[in-house]
Enzyme design. Structure first.
Site, PDB file in Angstrom:
ATOM      1  N   HIS A  66       0.804  -0.968  -0.009  1.00  8.10           N
ATOM      2  CA  HIS A  66       0.066  -0.083   0.193  1.00  8.10           C
ATOM      3  C   HIS A  66       0.931   1.151  -0.086  1.00  8.10           C
ATOM      4  CE1 HIS A  66       0.796  -1.173   4.161  1.00  8.10           C
ATOM      5  NE2 HIS A  66       0.519   0.333   4.661  1.00  8.10           N
ATOM      6  N   HIS A  68       0.945   5.358   1.318  1.00 10.78           N
ATOM      7  CA  HIS A  68       0.258   6.554   1.778  1.00 10.78           C
ATOM      8  C   HIS A  68       0.365   7.607   1.341  1.00 10.78           C
ATOM      9  CE1 HIS A  68       0.408   4.159   5.822  1.00 10.78           C
ATOM     10  NE2 HIS A  68       1.184   3.580   5.155  1.00 10.78           N
TER      11      HIS A  68
END
Length: 97
Positions: A66, A68
């Site tokens: 992922h 940010h």
């Protein structure tokens, strides 16, 4: 966590960012740009950090890739100089000289 902090997460499982195939990375990059536009309109941050942790030694605690997108606001920390480079103490010492 900062107001407006977004995570860009692929639907398929990839353990790290480096495992993500090119077309999926491109789609994630498009989502980063769309997320930035949304945050610009909604919260008007003064800047951004984009963060990717790869591996436990780098601070990855969720073993699903992922990215940010972290909006930054003037005065949200006493001294933002160095950004993610603060992870390398020698770099911070050079920056502050």
């Amino acid at each position: 966590m900062r107001k407006g902090h977004l995570l860009i997460v692929p639907k398929q499982h990839y353990a790290t960012y480096f495992d993500i195939p090119g077309p999926t990375k491109q789609a994630m990059d498009t989502l980063l740009a769309e997320g930035k536009a949304l945050l610009d309109q909604t919260y008007q941050p003064a800047g951004y950090n984009i963060g990717i942790n790869v591996g436990a030694a780098a601070g990855q605690t969720v073993m699903h890739a992922h990215v940010h997108l972290i909006p930054r606001y003037t005065g949200d920390v006493p001294d933002p100089r160095g950004g993610v480079r603060k992870l390398i103490p020698a770099a911070v010492k050079r920056l502050l000289k």
